[in-house]
Write a protein that holds these residues in place. Structure first.
Motif, PDB file in Angstrom:
ATOM      1  N   SER A  28      28.205 -36.668  73.465  1.00 11.92           N
ATOM      2  CA  SER A  28      28.860 -36.428  73.727  1.00 11.92           C
ATOM      3  C   SER A  28      28.532 -36.346  75.003  1.00 11.92           C
ATOM      4  N   ALA A  29      27.935 -35.428  75.437  1.00  9.72           N
ATOM      5  CA  ALA A  29      27.614 -35.245  77.542  1.00  9.72           C
ATOM      6  C   ALA A  29      26.771 -35.815  77.885  1.00  9.72           C
ATOM      7  N   LEU A  30      26.411 -37.284  77.488  1.00 11.47           N
ATOM      8  CA  LEU A  30      24.579 -37.218  77.991  1.00 11.47           C
ATOM      9  C   LEU A  30      25.198 -39.385  77.837  1.00 11.47           C
ATOM     10  N   ARG A  31      24.567 -40.381  78.869  1.00 16.85           N
ATOM     11  CA  ARG A  31      24.568 -41.625  78.947  1.00 16.85           C
ATOM     12  C   ARG A  31      23.455 -41.806  78.132  1.00 16.85           C
ATOM     13  N   CYS A  32      23.925 -42.723  77.605  1.00 17.94           N
ATOM     14  CA  CYS A  32      22.711 -43.480  76.206  1.00 17.94           C
ATOM     15  C   CYS A  32      21.388 -43.379  77.346  1.00 17.94           C
ATOM     16  N   ASP A  33      21.070 -44.194  78.172  1.00 19.51           N
ATOM     17  CA  ASP A  33      19.949 -43.920  78.498  1.00 19.51           C
ATOM     18  C   ASP A  33      19.127 -42.641  78.766  1.00 19.51           C
ATOM     19  N   GLU A  34      19.693 -42.013  79.534  1.00 22.02           N
ATOM     20  CA  GLU A  34      19.110 -39.958  79.388  1.00 22.02           C
ATOM     21  C   GLU A  34      19.127 -39.507  78.384  1.00 22.02           C
ATOM     22  N   LEU A  35      20.115 -39.576  77.543  1.00 21.49           N
ATOM     23  CA  LEU A  35      20.049 -39.740  76.432  1.00 21.49           C
ATOM     24  C   LEU A  35      18.641 -39.867  75.369  1.00 21.49           C
ATOM     25  N   LEU A  36      18.036 -41.655  75.532  1.00 21.53           N
ATOM     26  CA  LEU A  36      16.607 -41.859  75.033  1.00 21.53           C
ATOM     27  C   LEU A  36      15.754 -41.086  76.167  1.00 21.53           C
ATOM     28  N   LYS A  37      15.781 -40.727  77.443  1.00 19.97           N
ATOM     29  CA  LYS A  37      14.620 -40.176  77.803  1.00 19.97           C
ATOM     30  C   LYS A  37      14.300 -39.044  78.185  1.00 19.97           C
ATOM     31  N   LEU A  38      14.834 -37.791  76.742  1.00 18.48           N
ATOM     32  CA  LEU A  38      14.808 -36.974  77.147  1.00 18.48           C
ATOM     33  C   LEU A  38      13.148 -36.669  75.969  1.00 18.48           C
ATOM     34  N   ARG A  39      12.683 -35.483  77.054  1.00 21.68           N
ATOM     35  CA  ARG A  39      11.667 -34.971  76.474  1.00 21.68           C
ATOM     36  C   ARG A  39      11.457 -33.764  75.429  1.00 21.68           C
ATOM     37  N   CYS A  40      11.034 -33.181  75.083  1.00 23.81           N
ATOM     38  CA  CYS A  40      10.780 -31.670  74.267  1.00 23.81           C
ATOM     39  C   CYS A  40      11.011 -30.757  75.305  1.00 23.81           C
ATOM     40  N   SER A  41      10.087 -31.140  76.606  1.00 24.27           N
ATOM     41  CA  SER A  41       9.954 -30.306  77.069  1.00 24.27           C
ATOM     42  C   SER A  41      11.108 -29.901  78.153  1.00 24.27           C
ATOM     43  N   ASP A  42      12.456 -30.779  78.158  1.00 21.58           N
ATOM     44  CA  ASP A  42      13.037 -31.288  78.635  1.00 21.58           C
ATOM     45  C   ASP A  42      14.779 -30.096  77.815  1.00 21.58           C
ATOM     46  N   VAL A  43      14.290 -29.807  77.114  1.00 21.94           N
ATOM     47  CA  VAL A  43      15.617 -29.037  76.324  1.00 21.94           C
ATOM     48  C   VAL A  43      14.738 -27.559  75.998  1.00 21.94           C
ATOM     49  N   SER A  44      15.929 -26.206  77.344  1.00 17.84           N
ATOM     50  CA  SER A  44      15.794 -25.183  77.213  1.00 17.84           C
ATOM     51  C   SER A  44      16.710 -24.389  76.396  1.00 17.84           C
ATOM     52  N   PHE A  45      16.116 -23.500  74.888  1.00 15.41           N
ATOM     53  CA  PHE A  45      16.654 -22.797  74.469  1.00 15.41           C
ATOM     54  C   PHE A  45      17.490 -21.084  74.926  1.00 15.41           C
ATOM     55  N   SER A  46      18.392 -21.002  74.577  1.00 16.83           N
ATOM     56  CA  SER A  46      18.876 -19.632  75.179  1.00 16.83           C
ATOM     57  C   SER A  46      19.318 -18.882  73.578  1.00 16.83           C
ATOM     58  N   ALA A  47      20.005 -17.562  73.670  1.00 17.38           N
ATOM     59  CA  ALA A  47      21.316 -16.875  72.533  1.00 17.38           C
ATOM     60  C   ALA A  47      22.470 -17.149  72.961  1.00 17.38           C
ATOM     61  N   GLU A  48      22.892 -18.245  73.865  1.00 12.89           N
ATOM     62  CA  GLU A  48      24.150 -18.552  73.723  1.00 12.89           C
ATOM     63  C   GLU A  48      24.225 -20.263  74.079  1.00 12.89           C
ATOM     64  N   SER A  49      23.351 -20.657  74.860  1.00 18.76           N
ATOM     65  CA  SER A  49      23.189 -21.839  75.011  1.00 18.76           C
ATOM     66  C   SER A  49      21.657 -23.181  74.691  1.00 18.76           C
ATOM     67  N   ILE A  50      21.909 -24.317  75.408  1.00 18.09           N
ATOM     68  CA  ILE A  50      20.678 -25.305  75.342  1.00 18.09           C
ATOM     69  C   ILE A  50      20.819 -25.429  76.773  1.00 18.09           C
ATOM     70  N   MET A  51      19.655 -25.611  77.157  1.00 20.63           N
ATOM     71  CA  MET A  51      19.685 -27.033  78.421  1.00 20.63           C
ATOM     72  C   MET A  51      19.136 -27.445  78.766  1.00 20.63           C
ATOM     73  N   LEU A  52      19.709 -28.362  79.113  1.00 21.79           N
ATOM     74  CA  LEU A  52      19.137 -29.839  78.449  1.00 21.79           C
ATOM     75  C   LEU A  52      18.453 -30.608  80.695  1.00 21.79           C
ATOM     76  N   LYS A  53      17.449 -30.523  80.686  1.00 21.86           N
ATOM     77  CA  LYS A  53      16.920 -31.176  81.897  1.00 21.86           C
ATOM     78  C   LYS A  53      17.011 -32.667  81.761  1.00 21.86           C
ATOM     79  N   VAL A  54      17.973 -33.409  82.826  1.00 24.12           N
ATOM     80  CA  VAL A  54      18.197 -35.124  82.625  1.00 24.12           C
ATOM     81  C   VAL A  54      16.784 -34.988  84.057  1.00 24.12           C
ATOM     82  N   ASN A  55      16.144 -35.292  84.075  1.00 23.96           N
ATOM     83  CA  ASN A  55      14.967 -36.394  85.094  1.00 23.96           C
ATOM     84  C   ASN A  55      15.562 -37.087  85.441  1.00 23.96           C
ATOM     85  N   SER A  56      15.679 -38.101  84.798  1.00 25.69           N
ATOM     86  CA  SER A  56      16.641 -39.352  86.338  1.00 25.69           C
ATOM     87  C   SER A  56      18.111 -40.358  85.388  1.00 25.69           C
TER      88      SER A  56
END
Length: 103
Positions: A28-56
């Motif tokens: 719900s937070a991303l476009r389909c192509d952004e979701l499909l281009k995510l790599r494992c290293s684009d996800v970082s976890f913290s105690a309260e959230s996750i940060m997604l790095k959308v490269n393009s």
């Protein structure tokens, strides 16, 4: 609808069920192509959230710097952070991996 999906998998879901739920809860937070281009290293976890790095992104056509998206923990059964953590653990996914996240 998402609550019904989470409830339907029960207390011991398979990896493919957890993967599908993680996709649905984050999608719900991303476009389909952004979701499909995510790599494992684009996800970082913290105690309260996750940060997604959308490269393009469609909205970042000229800067090409990418965007970061913060998704907060909700504490509910439909929490995207908790489901993504579960997906990483069940799938044995390393957050430093350059593999595609949803393979």
């Amino acid at each position: 609808m998402l609550q019904a999906m989470v409830a339907s998998v029960g207390i011991d879901p398979s990896l493919s069920q957890v993967r599908l739920l993680a996709i649905c809860l984050v999608a719900s937070a991303l476009r389909c192509d952004e979701l499909l281009k995510l790599r494992c290293s684009d996800v970082s976890f913290s105690a309260e959230s996750i940060m997604l790095k959308v490269n393009s992104s469609k909205t970042d056509q000229y800067r090409r710097q990418g965007e970061s998206l913060l998704i907060a923990r909700t504490g509910q059964c439909t929490c995207p952070v908790a489901m993504m953590e579960r997906y990483f653990v069940m799938g044995g996914i390393s957050s430093g991996s350059t593999e595609m996240l949803f393979r």
